[in-house]
Enzyme design. Structure first.
Site, PDB file in Angstrom:
ATOM      1  N   CYS A  18       0.864  -1.185   0.000  1.00  0.00           N
ATOM      2  CA  CYS A  18       0.000   0.000   0.000  1.00  0.00           C
ATOM      3  C   CYS A  18       0.898   1.232   0.000  1.00  0.00           C
ATOM      4  O   CYS A  18       1.715   1.399  -0.890  1.00  0.00           O
ATOM      5  CB  CYS A  18      -0.982  -0.017   1.163  1.00  0.00           C
ATOM      6  SG  CYS A  18      -0.219  -0.079   2.806  1.00  0.00           S
TER       7      CYS A  18
ATOM      8  N   ARG B 131      -2.447  -0.814   5.489  1.00  0.00           N
ATOM      9  CA  ARG B 131      -3.619  -1.314   4.770  1.00  0.00           C
ATOM     10  C   ARG B 131      -3.306  -2.641   4.097  1.00  0.00           C
ATOM     11  O   ARG B 131      -4.149  -3.546   4.019  1.00  0.00           O
ATOM     12  CB  ARG B 131      -4.082  -0.287   3.737  1.00  0.00           C
ATOM     13  CG  ARG B 131      -4.760   0.934   4.305  1.00  0.00           C
ATOM     14  CD  ARG B 131      -5.083   1.960   3.225  1.00  0.00           C
ATOM     15  NE  ARG B 131      -3.897   2.595   2.677  1.00  0.00           N
ATOM     16  CZ  ARG B 131      -3.904   3.435   1.650  1.00  0.00           C
ATOM     17  NH1 ARG B 131      -5.041   3.731   1.023  1.00  0.00           N
ATOM     18  NH2 ARG B 131      -2.770   3.984   1.217  1.00  0.00           N
TER      19      ARG B 131
END
Length: 308
Positions: free
Chosen positions: A258, A263
């Protein structure tokens, strides 16, 4: 009994057996809010909050939960790296985690950093770690108890193991796949605008790269597709369908990334723990890759630093 009835029963039984491993994976690595509330007083259960927003734990947390600050407890505060063994060992000790403990991690933002925590627990070989499905969002929406007091646990005795390199991708690993020197699948889990280079990063975030776009050959499966409205993970069948639509079926090694790795650890958890695929998380992610001299990028939007 007719042949048709017998065949129908056989097919139904086969479908149930096929679904059982997927259901078992969810049960092995996730717990419901209902289960956790019923087991808060179990001496072999420890709860650890890993939230991104500072002060959230202090304003109210699941009763008995310890607090892990991702930017001081789970990362090296001098080098850009994961927490070194002594630092992580100290976190485990003050959280009261023993070898026979079931550790439940939860946090805000749909468990982004709880998943980051699960990834680091896995790297250091700590067993029996689960995520609270739905995290703070679901716990609070259901009106379950919160506490402002900090419980002091007896020092935990579990020992960290040597870091497992098989769970972590480095820049050279990503470059090898991008250059087709090694077989693998790169999964960019950021928003479509980040992936296409329309924006460098989400609004308001401090970690940036001087280039926008994505790693050549990476597919875009945004992390938010993996969760329901209440923040819980979708079923294994739904997750498989989402990834298969992007050409990710688990037949090749997978690297998730990410912007800074939080994430992508959420997607790592779904792919690795819930689907059982071979997955590494690239925590250097776009802030390392996008700033690296000599690293090729794909930038469909054509954005240039300072001219957006």
């Amino acid at each position: 009994m007719s042949l048709r009835t017998l065949l129908a029963g056989a097919f139904a039984a086969a479908a149930t057996l096929a679904a059982a491993p997927a259901v078992a994976q969810h049960a092995k690595y996730l717990v419901s809010t209902e289960w956790l509330e019923k087991n808060l007083n179990d001496l072999k259960v420890r709860v650890v909050e890993v939230s991104v927003n500072p002060g959230l734990y202090e304003r109210g947390h699941i009763p008995g939960a310890a607090n892990a600050s991702w930017h001081t407890d789970l990362v090296d505060t001098v080098n850009r790296d994961i927490a070194p063994p002594p630092q992580f060992q100290a976190l485990l000790a003050r959280s009261g985690i023993n070898a026979d403990t079931t550790t439940i991690l939860y946090g805000d933002n749909n468990n982004w950093f709880a998943a980051w925590g699960a990834w680091i627990f896995d790297i250091y070989g700590v067993d029996n770690v689960k995520i609270l499905d739905g995290g703070r969002k679901k716990w609070e929406s259901e009106g379950r108890p919160l506490s402002n007091s900090v419980k002091v646990h007896a020092a935990g005795t579990v020992k960290v193991k040597d870091a497992n390199p098989a769970l972590r991708a480095r820049l050279q690993d990503v470059l090898a796949v991008a250059r087709k020197e090694k077989d693998g699948v790169l999964v960019d889990i950021r928003s479509a605008d980040e992936y296409n280079g329309k924006i460098f990063a989400p609004n308001g975030v401090p970690e940036l790269a001087v280039r926008a776009g994505h790693v050549p050959g990476a597919v875009n499966v945004t992390w938010s597709k993996l969760v329901a409205e209440d923040g819980t993970f979708k079923s294994a069948d739904e997750l498989k369908a989402i990834y298969q639509a992007a050409g990710v079926d688990g037949t090749k090694p997978i690297i998730t990334y990410c912007r800074i790795g939080e994430r992508s650890s959420h997607s790592w958890f779904a792919l690795s723990k819930l689907l059982g695929y071979d997955v590494r998380n690239y925590d250097g992610s776009w802030t390392e890759y996008g700033n690296s001299v000599g690293s090729p990028i794909s930038n469909p939007a054509g954005t240039v630093w300072g001219k957006t």
